[in-house]
Design an enzyme around this catalytic site. Sequence first.
Site, PDB file in Angstrom:
ATOM      1  CG  HIS A 187      -1.689  -1.089   1.588  1.00 45.48           C
ATOM      2  ND1 HIS A 187      -3.021  -1.136   1.249  1.00 45.48           N
ATOM      3  CD2 HIS A 187      -1.448  -2.258   2.243  1.00 45.48           C
ATOM      4  CE1 HIS A 187      -3.558  -2.271   1.679  1.00 45.48           C
ATOM      5  NE2 HIS A 187      -2.614  -2.970   2.279  1.00 45.48           N
TER       6      HIS A 187
ATOM      7  CD  GLU B 251      -1.028   1.510   4.273  1.00 48.54           C
ATOM      8  OE1 GLU B 251      -0.625   2.253   3.345  1.00 48.54           O
ATOM      9  OE2 GLU B 251      -2.217   1.207   4.422  1.00 48.54           O
TER      10      GLU B 251
ATOM     11  CG  HIS C  81      -5.096  -1.449  -1.250  1.00 47.36           C
ATOM     12  ND1 HIS C  81      -5.347  -0.330  -0.513  1.00 47.36           N
ATOM     13  CD2 HIS C  81      -6.143  -2.286  -1.005  1.00 47.36           C
ATOM     14  CE1 HIS C  81      -6.497  -0.462   0.146  1.00 47.36           C
ATOM     15  NE2 HIS C  81      -6.986  -1.648  -0.140  1.00 47.36           N
TER      16      HIS C  81
ATOM     17  CG  ASP D 226      -2.911   1.888  -2.075  1.00 47.04           C
ATOM     18  OD1 ASP D 226      -4.084   1.781  -2.465  1.00 47.04           O
ATOM     19  OD2 ASP D 226      -2.524   1.446  -0.991  1.00 47.04           O
TER      20      ASP D 226
END
Length: 150
Positions: A5, A87, A126, A136
């Site tokens: 992400h 992330e 993602h 993303d």
Amino acid sequence: MLVIHNISLPAGCFGLPYIEQLFLGKLDIEADNSFKELQGLEVSAHFLIRRDGELVQYVSCDDRAWHAGVSQYDNRQACNDFSIGIELEGTDDLPYSEAQYLRLVELTKSLMLSYPLITPARITGHSDIAPGRKTDPGSSFDWQRYKAAL
């Protein structure tokens, strides 16, 4: 599986405390006008890799994090139930840092050793598990570089 992400709060701003506040359920929605749409949102990821390569873990890999939302992979719904979310502090259209790629490869190799079902074929973005809803890690993420380093 592993899901990559990106996140920045506010969008395009880095090095601020807001990502952590969001993941801990403590985001002050008054801190920025763009945060109002995040009110009541419950979201988390297993890991965050900051621009300088700092690695922060928010959720145990053995527990469910809330990073994928409505999602599907290999004809299975609810990817949060069977994935680890990483992330990257960034945006779809700004290059990720060298330090982030190095840390991401290091972390991925470690996860692949601990969780043998995570293979390069079971690493996705993602955008791939929530097409049309998420974009993303975006066009700025160098998938070829990342996968070649594994």
